[in-house]
Design a protein around this motif. Structure first.
Motif, PDB file in Angstrom:
ATOM      1  N   VAL A  85       0.829  -1.212   0.000  1.00 27.37           N
ATOM      2  CA  VAL A  85       0.000   0.000   0.000  1.00 27.37           C
ATOM      3  C   VAL A  85       0.861   1.259   0.000  1.00 27.37           C
ATOM      4  O   VAL A  85       0.364   2.347  -0.285  1.00 27.37           O
ATOM      5  CB  VAL A  85      -0.953   0.014   1.213  1.00 27.37           C
ATOM      6  CG1 VAL A  85      -1.973  -1.084   1.108  1.00 27.37           C
ATOM      7  CG2 VAL A  85      -0.168  -0.089   2.509  1.00 27.37           C
ATOM      8  N   PHE A  86       2.147   1.124   0.310  1.00 29.86           N
ATOM      9  CA  PHE A  86       3.049   2.270   0.352  1.00 29.86           C
ATOM     10  C   PHE A  86       3.902   2.371  -0.909  1.00 29.86           C
ATOM     11  O   PHE A  86       4.929   3.063  -0.917  1.00 29.86           O
ATOM     12  CB  PHE A  86       3.954   2.193   1.579  1.00 29.86           C
ATOM     13  CG  PHE A  86       3.196   2.180   2.874  1.00 29.86           C
ATOM     14  CD1 PHE A  86       2.613   3.329   3.372  1.00 29.86           C
ATOM     15  CD2 PHE A  86       3.056   1.006   3.589  1.00 29.86           C
ATOM     16  CE1 PHE A  86       1.906   3.317   4.555  1.00 29.86           C
ATOM     17  CE2 PHE A  86       2.352   0.980   4.776  1.00 29.86           C
ATOM     18  CZ  PHE A  86       1.774   2.143   5.267  1.00 29.86           C
ATOM     19  N   ALA A  87       3.498   1.687  -1.972  1.00 30.73           N
ATOM     20  CA  ALA A  87       4.303   1.676  -3.191  1.00 30.73           C
ATOM     21  C   ALA A  87       4.460   3.074  -3.783  1.00 30.73           C
ATOM     22  O   ALA A  87       5.527   3.430  -4.275  1.00 30.73           O
ATOM     23  CB  ALA A  87       3.668   0.737  -4.217  1.00 30.73           C
ATOM     24  N   ALA A  88       3.387   3.878  -3.726  1.00 30.63           N
ATOM     25  CA  ALA A  88       3.418   5.189  -4.370  1.00 30.63           C
ATOM     26  C   ALA A  88       4.305   6.190  -3.627  1.00 30.63           C
ATOM     27  O   ALA A  88       4.652   7.232  -4.195  1.00 30.63           O
ATOM     28  CB  ALA A  88       2.003   5.752  -4.494  1.00 30.63           C
ATOM     29  N   VAL A  89       4.662   5.881  -2.384  1.00 26.43           N
ATOM     30  CA  VAL A  89       5.422   6.855  -1.588  1.00 26.43           C
ATOM     31  C   VAL A  89       6.686   6.241  -1.012  1.00 26.43           C
ATOM     32  O   VAL A  89       7.214   6.751  -0.015  1.00 26.43           O
ATOM     33  CB  VAL A  89       4.541   7.429  -0.447  1.00 26.43           C
ATOM     34  CG1 VAL A  89       3.410   8.266  -1.003  1.00 26.43           C
ATOM     35  CG2 VAL A  89       3.995   6.309   0.423  1.00 26.43           C
ATOM     36  N   ARG A  90       7.178   5.170  -1.609  1.00 31.45           N
ATOM     37  CA  ARG A  90       8.350   4.505  -1.023  1.00 31.45           C
ATOM     38  C   ARG A  90       9.571   5.420  -1.013  1.00 31.45           C
ATOM     39  O   ARG A  90      10.436   5.303  -0.141  1.00 31.45           O
ATOM     40  CB  ARG A  90       8.659   3.208  -1.770  1.00 31.45           C
ATOM     41  CG  ARG A  90       9.209   3.376  -3.158  1.00 31.45           C
ATOM     42  CD  ARG A  90       9.973   2.121  -3.585  1.00 31.45           C
ATOM     43  NE  ARG A  90       9.158   0.934  -3.485  1.00 31.45           N
ATOM     44  CZ  ARG A  90       8.361   0.483  -4.452  1.00 31.45           C
ATOM     45  NH1 ARG A  90       8.279   1.150  -5.579  1.00 31.45           N
ATOM     46  NH2 ARG A  90       7.660  -0.601  -4.294  1.00 31.45           N
ATOM     47  N   GLN A 163       8.460  19.614   5.581  1.00 32.04           N
ATOM     48  CA  GLN A 163       7.738  18.600   6.343  1.00 32.04           C
ATOM     49  C   GLN A 163       6.258  18.583   5.957  1.00 32.04           C
ATOM     50  O   GLN A 163       5.668  17.518   5.769  1.00 32.04           O
ATOM     51  CB  GLN A 163       7.884  18.855   7.836  1.00 32.04           C
ATOM     52  CG  GLN A 163       7.178  17.815   8.708  1.00 32.04           C
ATOM     53  CD  GLN A 163       7.269  18.152  10.177  1.00 32.04           C
ATOM     54  OE1 GLN A 163       7.575  19.295  10.543  1.00 32.04           O
ATOM     55  NE2 GLN A 163       7.018  17.178  11.029  1.00 32.04           N
ATOM     56  N   ALA A 164       5.652  19.756   5.832  1.00 33.91           N
ATOM     57  CA  ALA A 164       4.243  19.826   5.432  1.00 33.91           C
ATOM     58  C   ALA A 164       4.047  19.279   4.029  1.00 33.91           C
ATOM     59  O   ALA A 164       3.053  18.598   3.742  1.00 33.91           O
ATOM     60  CB  ALA A 164       3.749  21.268   5.522  1.00 33.91           C
ATOM     61  N   ALA A 169       1.881  14.901   0.763  1.00 29.89           N
ATOM     62  CA  ALA A 169       2.017  13.957  -0.358  1.00 29.89           C
ATOM     63  C   ALA A 169       1.765  12.524   0.093  1.00 29.89           C
ATOM     64  O   ALA A 169       1.103  11.745  -0.610  1.00 29.89           O
ATOM     65  CB  ALA A 169       3.410  14.090  -0.968  1.00 29.89           C
ATOM     66  N   ILE A 170       2.251  12.155   1.268  1.00 30.66           N
ATOM     67  CA  ILE A 170       2.036  10.797   1.778  1.00 30.66           C
ATOM     68  C   ILE A 170       0.562  10.558   2.054  1.00 30.66           C
ATOM     69  O   ILE A 170       0.012   9.482   1.759  1.00 30.66           O
ATOM     70  CB  ILE A 170       2.888  10.571   3.044  1.00 30.66           C
ATOM     71  CG1 ILE A 170       4.374  10.513   2.675  1.00 30.66           C
ATOM     72  CG2 ILE A 170       2.472   9.298   3.761  1.00 30.66           C
ATOM     73  CD1 ILE A 170       5.292  10.376   3.863  1.00 30.66           C
ATOM     74  N   PHE A 175      -2.810   6.869   3.295  1.00 35.50           N
ATOM     75  CA  PHE A 175      -3.892   7.037   4.257  1.00 35.50           C
ATOM     76  C   PHE A 175      -3.796   8.419   4.892  1.00 35.50           C
ATOM     77  O   PHE A 175      -2.716   8.852   5.296  1.00 35.50           O
ATOM     78  CB  PHE A 175      -3.820   5.966   5.346  1.00 35.50           C
ATOM     79  CG  PHE A 175      -3.929   4.569   4.815  1.00 35.50           C
ATOM     80  CD1 PHE A 175      -5.138   4.055   4.404  1.00 35.50           C
ATOM     81  CD2 PHE A 175      -2.805   3.777   4.703  1.00 35.50           C
ATOM     82  CE1 PHE A 175      -5.234   2.782   3.899  1.00 35.50           C
ATOM     83  CE2 PHE A 175      -2.885   2.491   4.201  1.00 35.50           C
ATOM     84  CZ  PHE A 175      -4.106   1.992   3.796  1.00 35.50           C
ATOM     85  N   SER A 176      -4.929   9.072   5.004  1.00 33.08           N
ATOM     86  CA  SER A 176      -4.966  10.422   5.552  1.00 33.08           C
ATOM     87  C   SER A 176      -5.014  10.376   7.074  1.00 33.08           C
ATOM     88  O   SER A 176      -5.181   9.320   7.686  1.00 33.08           O
ATOM     89  CB  SER A 176      -6.185  11.173   5.016  1.00 33.08           C
ATOM     90  OG  SER A 176      -7.378  10.588   5.521  1.00 33.08           O
ATOM     91  N   ASN A 177      -4.901  11.563   7.694  1.00 30.79           N
ATOM     92  CA  ASN A 177      -5.003  11.650   9.153  1.00 30.79           C
ATOM     93  C   ASN A 177      -6.393  11.245   9.640  1.00 30.79           C
ATOM     94  O   ASN A 177      -6.553  10.856  10.801  1.00 30.79           O
ATOM     95  CB  ASN A 177      -4.693  13.075   9.621  1.00 30.79           C
ATOM     96  CG  ASN A 177      -3.223  13.412   9.479  1.00 30.79           C
ATOM     97  OD1 ASN A 177      -2.383  12.529   9.420  1.00 30.79           O
ATOM     98  ND2 ASN A 177      -2.908  14.694   9.403  1.00 30.79           N
ATOM     99  N   LEU A 178      -7.391  11.336   8.763  1.00 32.29           N
ATOM    100  CA  LEU A 178      -8.735  10.912   9.133  1.00 32.29           C
ATOM    101  C   LEU A 178      -8.758   9.424   9.459  1.00 32.29           C
ATOM    102  O   LEU A 178      -9.510   8.974  10.334  1.00 32.29           O
ATOM    103  CB  LEU A 178      -9.704  11.215   7.986  1.00 32.29           C
ATOM    104  CG  LEU A 178     -11.183  10.898   8.230  1.00 32.29           C
ATOM    105  CD1 LEU A 178     -11.737  11.783   9.339  1.00 32.29           C
ATOM    106  CD2 LEU A 178     -11.987  11.100   6.956  1.00 32.29           C
TER     107      LEU A 178
END
Length: 424
Positions: A85-90, A163-164, A169-170, A175-178
């Motif tokens: 699930v983290f492929a897009a942001v590795r 950082q923001a 982007a992640i 997954f969002s903070n929600l």
């Protein structure tokens, strides 16, 4: 062929393979369980500790890789099969770790950071051999000379912005903070739905892969029971039920379906469903497409049953009698069982009296006004941002100080007590 890799202790291996005398010692032994169509071999710490014939005729493994990943046969196709699930942001997480190191360096610099020495000679001044600073140390200097902190505020601001940027982007790609329950401000129903649709695009494909895995595993287990002539005993302890191989040999379709459950999504769906006019969209469409119920037909049947009890008191009494009798059958104590039977008898007498009144031509026990449309409650969350439905907006509620919130709570408590004393 297939082989699974696990790690077990010497005691676990000795318990599972008591006849083996060559088990290596240790608490974290690498174990390979190898199968092909002819043989099953177990290797522990590089040694073969067990071997048996495979009588199944096939390799008893089910392997389903995640369907996400590249579709084209590129050079690195094998490397990126079955992506996580983290492929897009590795590539973002190493940057996040590097940023954490930079921020920690800036924190340390707040106490012992780089300094610049100010002198009337400017760049021609002789650099001090050692900066004479430390905890609670006072340094006397001449006018125009001394140590000043090196300007790093631009570095701090750039670190915060970076950082923001990475965090945003992640969240967009995974997954969002929600999802983690760390969101610090309220969202509208539309915003919640958009965020969670992004989650479904990542998760649902993997849930479908998991469903395929369970379906194939269940079919393989069924095949082993049938070909081995083994009766299947399933169920909880004390409630087991045995199925013979003749019943298991019948062709059946085994299906698994997984759903993503989220209280935030449920609240948003109910808020949107509550705002839809009944004369524009059918209730069945609302259940299937808006609320996304797992079994909308069963929910429709439950609603009809509840409505029938509201309209006809005889149906409600009839259902109560059967419910009390069913509860009595589950109880082993004779005294408690008799209590339920007595309650069922009393309800049955009410039902008989009601039916006798109807037999005499009276319209007793009917409530035809109960099917009128009730006033729809206010949505749990606003449909879109900004709207408050005539009440104070959720954003303003976060601006209230704790003291003001406590004062309002006390005022409400006093009002409730006064109304209760007055009998309102």
């Amino acid at each position: 062929w297939a082989a699974s890799q696990t790690y077990r202790s010497q005691a676990q291996l000795e318990s599972e393979y008591p006849d083996c005398k060559d088990i290596p010692s240790g608490k974290d032994i690498e174990v390979w369980d190898f199968w092909n169509k002819e043989v099953n071999e177990v290797y522990a710490g590089g040694r073969k500790i067990f071997e048996q014939e495979n009588t199944l005729g096939y390799t008893p493994y089910v392997i389903v890789e995640a369907s996400a990943g590249p579709m084209l046969l590129d050079k690195d196709f094998i490397t990126h099969r079955g992506e996580s699930v983290f492929a897009a942001v590795r590539d973002l997480y190493p940057e996040y770790n590097r940023l954490a190191s930079i921020l920690q360096t800036l924190n340390v610099w707040s106490f012992y950071g780089p300094t610049q020495y100010e002198s009337e000679m400017g760049e021609m001044a002789q650099k001090p051999e050692k900066a004479p600073y430390g905890t609670r140390k006072v340094i006397p200097v001449e006018p125009g000379r001394g140590y000043k902190p090196f300007p790093i505020n631009d570095v701090r601001n750039a670190a915060r912005q970076f950082q923001a940027l990475i965090s945003s982007a992640i969240q967009r790609a995974t997954f969002s903070n929600l999802e983690y329950g760390t969101l610090s401000f309220p969202l509208s129903a539309v915003a919640i739905s958009k965020i969670l649709q992004q989650r479904d695009a990542i998760v649902l494909s993997r849930l479908n892969d998991l469903a395929i895995y369970y379906q194939q595993t269940a079919q393989m287990l069924k095949r082993q029971y049938v070909e081995g002539g083994i009766p299947a005993i399933v169920g909880e302890e004390g409630l087991e039920k045995e199925y013979d191989t003749d019943l298991l040999s019948k062709k059946v379709s085994i299906k698994y379906k997984f759903y993503t459950m989220s209280p935030e999504q449920d609240i948003a769906n109910h808020s949107m469903a509550n705002q839809i006019r009944p004369d524009l969209v059918s209730a069945d469409t609302i259940r299937r497409d808006i609320l996304k119920l797992q079994d909308p037909d069963a929910e429709k049947a439950k609603i009809r049953a509840e409505q029938s009890e509201k309209v006809d008191m005889a149906i409600m009494l009839y259902n109560q009698v059967h419910s009390l009798v069913d509860e009595a059958e589950k109880i082993s104590s004779s005294k408690e069982k008799d209590r339920y039977y007595v309650k069922a008898e009393l309800v049955l007498r009410q039902l008989e009296a009601l039916l006798r009144q109807r037999a005499q031509g009276q319209m007793a026990g009917y409530n035809f006004g109960s099917d009128r449309e009730e006033a729809r409650p206010k949505p749990l969350v606003p449909m879109t941002s900004g709207g408050g439905g005539g009440t104070q907006s959720s954003a303003n509620e976060y601006d209230i100080s704790p003291e003001e919130m406590e004062s309002r709570a006390e005022s409400r408590a006093v009002t409730v007590r006064r109304q209760t004393d007055e009998g309102e």
